[in-house]
Write a protein that holds these residues in place. Sequence first.
Motif, PDB file in Angstrom:
ATOM      1  N   LEU A 167       0.828  -1.202   0.000  1.00  0.00           N
ATOM      2  CA  LEU A 167       0.000   0.000   0.000  1.00  0.00           C
ATOM      3  C   LEU A 167       0.865   1.256   0.000  1.00  0.00           C
ATOM      4  O   LEU A 167       0.529   2.261  -0.640  1.00  0.00           O
ATOM      5  CB  LEU A 167      -0.935  -0.008   1.211  1.00  0.00           C
ATOM      6  CG  LEU A 167      -2.007  -1.095   1.236  1.00  0.00           C
ATOM      7  CD1 LEU A 167      -2.844  -0.997   2.509  1.00  0.00           C
ATOM      8  CD2 LEU A 167      -2.910  -1.008   0.007  1.00  0.00           C
ATOM      9  N   MET A 168       1.969   1.211   0.728  1.00  0.00           N
ATOM     10  CA  MET A 168       2.886   2.347   0.763  1.00  0.00           C
ATOM     11  C   MET A 168       3.529   2.573  -0.608  1.00  0.00           C
ATOM     12  O   MET A 168       3.737   3.711  -1.035  1.00  0.00           O
ATOM     13  CB  MET A 168       3.978   2.107   1.807  1.00  0.00           C
ATOM     14  CG  MET A 168       3.495   2.117   3.247  1.00  0.00           C
ATOM     15  SD  MET A 168       3.321   3.777   3.913  1.00  0.00           S
ATOM     16  CE  MET A 168       5.040   4.239   4.129  1.00  0.00           C
ATOM     17  N   GLU A 169       3.840   1.493  -1.316  1.00  0.00           N
ATOM     18  CA  GLU A 169       4.540   1.607  -2.590  1.00  0.00           C
ATOM     19  C   GLU A 169       3.608   1.839  -3.771  1.00  0.00           C
ATOM     20  O   GLU A 169       3.902   2.648  -4.658  1.00  0.00           O
ATOM     21  CB  GLU A 169       5.365   0.336  -2.833  1.00  0.00           C
ATOM     22  CG  GLU A 169       6.194   0.383  -4.100  1.00  0.00           C
ATOM     23  CD  GLU A 169       7.068  -0.844  -4.273  1.00  0.00           C
ATOM     24  OE1 GLU A 169       7.755  -0.944  -5.316  1.00  0.00           O
ATOM     25  OE2 GLU A 169       7.072  -1.703  -3.362  1.00  0.00           O
ATOM     26  N   HIS A 170       2.478   1.126  -3.790  1.00  0.00           N
ATOM     27  CA  HIS A 170       1.602   1.177  -4.964  1.00  0.00           C
ATOM     28  C   HIS A 170       0.234   1.807  -4.695  1.00  0.00           C
ATOM     29  O   HIS A 170      -0.493   2.093  -5.636  1.00  0.00           O
ATOM     30  CB  HIS A 170       1.377  -0.238  -5.516  1.00  0.00           C
ATOM     31  CG  HIS A 170       2.641  -0.994  -5.799  1.00  0.00           C
ATOM     32  ND1 HIS A 170       3.493  -0.669  -6.831  1.00  0.00           N
ATOM     33  CD2 HIS A 170       3.198  -2.065  -5.172  1.00  0.00           C
ATOM     34  CE1 HIS A 170       4.512  -1.508  -6.846  1.00  0.00           C
ATOM     35  NE2 HIS A 170       4.363  -2.358  -5.835  1.00  0.00           N
ATOM     36  N   GLY A 171      -0.128   1.981  -3.436  1.00  0.00           N
ATOM     37  CA  GLY A 171      -1.463   2.478  -3.115  1.00  0.00           C
ATOM     38  C   GLY A 171      -2.522   1.402  -3.166  1.00  0.00           C
ATOM     39  O   GLY A 171      -3.702   1.652  -2.891  1.00  0.00           O
ATOM     40  N   LYS A 172      -2.119   0.189  -3.510  1.00  0.00           N
ATOM     41  CA  LYS A 172      -3.022  -0.952  -3.574  1.00  0.00           C
ATOM     42  C   LYS A 172      -2.194  -2.224  -3.495  1.00  0.00           C
ATOM     43  O   LYS A 172      -0.949  -2.178  -3.557  1.00  0.00           O
ATOM     44  CB  LYS A 172      -3.846  -0.939  -4.860  1.00  0.00           C
ATOM     45  CG  LYS A 172      -2.988  -0.999  -6.121  1.00  0.00           C
ATOM     46  CD  LYS A 172      -3.850  -0.932  -7.372  1.00  0.00           C
ATOM     47  CE  LYS A 172      -2.976  -0.977  -8.637  1.00  0.00           C
ATOM     48  NZ  LYS A 172      -3.817  -0.922  -9.863  1.00  0.00           N
ATOM     49  N   VAL A 173      -2.864  -3.356  -3.385  1.00  0.00           N
ATOM     50  CA  VAL A 173      -2.166  -4.638  -3.375  1.00  0.00           C
ATOM     51  C   VAL A 173      -2.242  -5.226  -4.775  1.00  0.00           C
ATOM     52  O   VAL A 173      -3.338  -5.367  -5.348  1.00  0.00           O
ATOM     53  CB  VAL A 173      -2.799  -5.603  -2.346  1.00  0.00           C
ATOM     54  CG1 VAL A 173      -2.106  -6.959  -2.397  1.00  0.00           C
ATOM     55  CG2 VAL A 173      -2.693  -5.021  -0.945  1.00  0.00           C
ATOM     56  N   LEU A 174      -1.100  -5.551  -5.335  1.00  0.00           N
ATOM     57  CA  LEU A 174      -1.055  -6.121  -6.676  1.00  0.00           C
ATOM     58  C   LEU A 174      -1.316  -7.623  -6.599  1.00  0.00           C
ATOM     59  O   LEU A 174      -0.496  -8.378  -6.067  1.00  0.00           O
ATOM     60  CB  LEU A 174       0.312  -5.845  -7.314  1.00  0.00           C
ATOM     61  CG  LEU A 174       0.714  -4.366  -7.407  1.00  0.00           C
ATOM     62  CD1 LEU A 174       2.084  -4.235  -8.062  1.00  0.00           C
ATOM     63  CD2 LEU A 174      -0.325  -3.561  -8.177  1.00  0.00           C
ATOM     64  N   ARG A 175      -2.457  -8.030  -7.125  1.00  0.00           N
ATOM     65  CA  ARG A 175      -2.823  -9.449  -7.102  1.00  0.00           C
ATOM     66  C   ARG A 175      -3.092  -9.931  -8.520  1.00  0.00           C
ATOM     67  O   ARG A 175      -3.579  -9.181  -9.362  1.00  0.00           O
ATOM     68  CB  ARG A 175      -4.062  -9.671  -6.234  1.00  0.00           C
ATOM     69  CG  ARG A 175      -3.844  -9.390  -4.751  1.00  0.00           C
ATOM     70  CD  ARG A 175      -5.042  -9.873  -3.944  1.00  0.00           C
ATOM     71  NE  ARG A 175      -4.829  -9.704  -2.510  1.00  0.00           N
ATOM     72  CZ  ARG A 175      -5.238  -8.659  -1.812  1.00  0.00           C
ATOM     73  NH1 ARG A 175      -5.874  -7.665  -2.433  1.00  0.00           N
ATOM     74  NH2 ARG A 175      -5.009  -8.578  -0.518  1.00  0.00           N
ATOM     75  N   PRO A 176      -2.811 -11.215  -8.783  1.00  0.00           N
ATOM     76  CA  PRO A 176      -3.065 -11.761 -10.121  1.00  0.00           C
ATOM     77  C   PRO A 176      -4.560 -11.827 -10.413  1.00  0.00           C
ATOM     78  O   PRO A 176      -5.373 -12.117  -9.529  1.00  0.00           O
ATOM     79  CB  PRO A 176      -2.450 -13.158 -10.050  1.00  0.00           C
ATOM     80  CG  PRO A 176      -2.447 -13.507  -8.591  1.00  0.00           C
ATOM     81  CD  PRO A 176      -2.233 -12.220  -7.866  1.00  0.00           C
ATOM     82  N   TYR A 177      -4.902 -11.538 -11.657  1.00  0.00           N
ATOM     83  CA  TYR A 177      -6.306 -11.473 -12.080  1.00  0.00           C
ATOM     84  C   TYR A 177      -6.558 -12.523 -13.154  1.00  0.00           C
ATOM     85  O   TYR A 177      -5.867 -12.577 -14.172  1.00  0.00           O
ATOM     86  CB  TYR A 177      -6.585 -10.065 -12.606  1.00  0.00           C
ATOM     87  CG  TYR A 177      -7.969  -9.850 -13.159  1.00  0.00           C
ATOM     88  CD1 TYR A 177      -9.101 -10.035 -12.374  1.00  0.00           C
ATOM     89  CD2 TYR A 177      -8.126  -9.430 -14.485  1.00  0.00           C
ATOM     90  CE1 TYR A 177     -10.368  -9.808 -12.887  1.00  0.00           C
ATOM     91  CE2 TYR A 177      -9.398  -9.200 -15.005  1.00  0.00           C
ATOM     92  CZ  TYR A 177     -10.505  -9.382 -14.205  1.00  0.00           C
ATOM     93  OH  TYR A 177     -11.761  -9.158 -14.711  1.00  0.00           O
ATOM     94  N   MET A 178      -7.555 -13.374 -12.924  1.00  0.00           N
ATOM     95  CA  MET A 178      -7.897 -14.440 -13.855  1.00  0.00           C
ATOM     96  C   MET A 178      -9.027 -14.035 -14.785  1.00  0.00           C
ATOM     97  O   MET A 178      -9.095 -14.489 -15.932  1.00  0.00           O
ATOM     98  CB  MET A 178      -8.275 -15.697 -13.059  1.00  0.00           C
ATOM     99  CG  MET A 178      -8.602 -16.910 -13.898  1.00  0.00           C
ATOM    100  SD  MET A 178      -8.956 -18.334 -12.833  1.00  0.00           S
ATOM    101  CE  MET A 178      -9.386 -19.558 -14.075  1.00  0.00           C
TER     102      MET A 178
END
Length: 447
Positions: A305-316
């Motif tokens: 969250l500190m780095e991207h503002g969100k959590v990067l998760r894989p999307y199917m």
Amino acid sequence: MSLFDDDFFSTRVSRRTRNDRTSDKRPFGGSRSSSTLRVTVVSSAASALLVALLFATLSGGKDPGSASKPVLASGQSLVETSERIISASERVRPVVVSIINHMKTSEDGQQAQSDSGDLDDGELPENASLGSGVIFEKKNGNVYIITNAHVIDNAEKVEAVMVDGTRRSAKIVGMDTISDLAVLSMDDKGIDKVAEIGNSDKLRVGEMVIAIGNPLGFGDSLSQGIVSSTHRVIPVSLSQDGIYDWEQEVIQTDAAINQGNSGGALVDLNGRVVGINSMKVADMGVEGIGFAIPISDAMTIIDQLMEHGKVLRPYMGVYSMDLSAYLDNNAFDDSDGQDSGEPDSSDSADGDPKVDGEEEAAPELIVPDEVKQGIIVLEAVGPGKDAGLRFNDIITELDGNPIGSTLELRKYLYTNKKIGDSLTVTYYRDGKKATLNVKLKEKEDEK
């Protein structure tokens, strides 16, 4: 007649001797018996003195009364434990803040309500709710605050209230609804302390902890309890529709956690934050069951969250429903559709896929007799569609691992895969088994 003319060795005492001793008026020190008595008294006194000196040596010269204080099973005195609680709270209280969420008003003029509690009338506007937060980092002229995502949900403006009562404007750095975590930032003027982050992996059942936050609007409030469980798994419905989207692993504690404690600190007796208070069981007849997100798990989310503002998760890119629900009801219900890649209460399957803007007849769902668990594809978009998944496909395995529900599919993706990975999908179409590979991507933000 005795062999010796000496009363000391004789078993008999003459009448004359008894009379002479009875009438003896000499001083105490003048007889053998008096001398013997004196030796006995002196010996007793010396022995008592020796015992006293020995006891004083073994006790380290401490007051014997101090050894009778109540102690815990660990040997730690109750007085010492109380002092540790006071010391820990003094370290953490300045870095725990109250969060005021000034929420957006909906189109119909109704205000969405939060579960964070309210202050007395007149102190806050009606469109505001309360929670808690923990200052955990200071850099580049700002301080950063951990809180729960649901504390700042639907926020138009956010304020942080310091322990001394001063209010400051705060900005949302990032939030993640799945983990229920968020990060805020504000100016660091006058703020010298940040929380010390502990290690929740080392917590033990029965360990004493402190919950600090803003319950029911009572800011700077502390409660004490123990760790009831270090790894409790709680199913979570993000849209509150009864369909579980995620499973949260939490710390269970009997320290009082009430509305407004959300986002506050769960602290060990060393004054280190070991959890972020998140939720409680609020039901009739239920007491002392509260939950906190383990800080060791939370910090991984916080870093993103500190780095991207969100959590990067894989999307199917698959909207689905559980096969077991279909078999139980023997009918489709499109409102049950969930996007397996990223849960969102606004996402529901259309049911019939479209090709080139025209309607296409939906294929019949054929469920082989041996297939009892899996998920039914209601709609494939993005990566799933590109890979060839279609409406009414039944997904049963991911990378050879059995998948029985949308929740299991989502957990496998988020736990074992990352953006850019290839995912092998085993599925049934028209009753026939097949496999294909899906290239996982990052979900694009919806506008």
